[in-house]
Design an enzyme around this catalytic site. Structure first.
Site, short mmCIF file in Angstrom:
data_model
loop_
_atom_site.label_atom_id
_atom_site.label_comp_id
_atom_site.label_asym_id
_atom_site.label_seq_id
_atom_site.Cartn_x
_atom_site.Cartn_y
_atom_site.Cartn_z
N GLU A 69 -10.78 -3.24 0.81
CA GLU A 69 -10.80 -1.33 2.35
C GLU A 69 -10.93 0.10 1.33
O GLU A 69 -12.26 0.13 1.00
CB GLU A 69 -9.90 -1.79 2.93
CG GLU A 69 -10.00 -3.07 3.72
CD GLU A 69 -8.65 -3.23 3.12
OE1 GLU A 69 -8.33 -4.16 1.91
OE2 GLU A 69 -8.61 -4.19 4.55
N CYS A 100 -4.40 -0.15 3.96
CA CYS A 100 -5.94 0.02 4.43
C CYS A 100 -5.88 0.51 5.82
O CYS A 100 -7.23 1.26 6.14
CB CYS A 100 -6.59 -0.72 4.50
SG CYS A 100 -6.11 -1.63 2.79
#
Lengths: 181, 181
Positions: A69, A100
């Site tokens: 991510e 993330c």
């Protein structure tokens, strides 16, 4: 009509989740925990386009910031020239960790589509839900379980293979090799 | 003896927090919210050394990943060739946000020293405490309030100046300009 819209959305979500899974398989090829991510930009009536891709390379890059991510967010911000990803949907094969999920909130990603859940470490509903915290200045619309079987299967296969290799070498799984799923 | 040790620790912590403040002033020079960070490595009896520095460049770089702590973590991992920062202390002038606190846990930083608190958005005790969550596989030893007046003063001055400039231009503060403190 409502149903048709939902089907259309599911079709679109499945299509991009397949791309996130293709990213996860790049991680697998490196011997990394297979997690993949794509970010799709669509503003107004413009055509949707992928502006960021990423896959887990934590051990390869020797960096905790090489989660799927984070890489996708970095690339998407570069593509837009903006730290705000307000017109974006992020697709990720596994529920994000605390870092993330935090980065997704900070980047003001509008919508996140998640494949498999991560009950031991996920922060989009499992341990915490950083996407739906009224005290933060941004909330993230979240869709769960898109292609969850396929997303979980690639992770399961990875850990089965790893356990077999470890057993052959009489070496137990490292803690950090277990935590990501 | 205990007291002397504490005094010594405080002296060391103050010395590195001053370096973090010097980083914050680099952000200030760019017109960014002044937040700075340094990471100090010390294993066994080796001499302590700074292996990562960072300051907020979010608007300059058009990236949410340009928070002070993320930059310092990236550099520290590069210096050590490892995503694990287990023998490190991270000094930061303001309580970390959800992304940075998450990255600190993921990188397994042993100890964090914080200057000023961020009651509206901090995730090391204010909104959440991601550093002391038993369900995560790592906990972070945390020291609060080192040089807190100096760390808060540089932020306060920044926002006072910004308000004056905005008032002169008859433009209110943007939401994102308020959230970081």
């Amino acid at each position: 009509m409502k149903k048709k819209e939902t089907e259309e959305n599911n079709g679109t979500d499945n299509r991009y989740m397949k791309q996130a899974l293709a990213q996860a398989k790049k991680a697998l090829a490196l011997g990394e925990v297979p997690i993949g991510c794509v970010i799709v930009f669509r503003a107004g009536t413009t055509e949707a386009r992928v502006i960021g891709r990423g896959y887990n390379r934590r051990n390869t890059d020797h960096s905790t910031l090489s989660h799927a991510e984070i890489t996708a967010i970095r690339r998407a911000s570069k593509a837009l020239g903006d730290w705000r990803l307000e017109d974006c949907t992020l697709y990720v094969t596994l529920e994000p960790c605390q870092m993330c999920a935090g980065a997704i909130v900070q980047a003001r990603v509008a919508r996140v589509v998640i494949g498999a859940m991560n009950p031991k470490a996920g922060c989009a509903g499992s341990i915490y839900n950083l996407f739906d915290e009224p005290r933060f200045n941004h909330r993230v619309e979240t869709v769960y379980g898109v292609m969850k079987e396929e997303c979980a299967a690639v992770l399961k296969q990875f850990f089965t293979d790893l356990r077999i290799r470890r057993k052959m070498n009489r070496k137990p799984l490292q803690e950090e090799e277990c935590e990501d799923v």
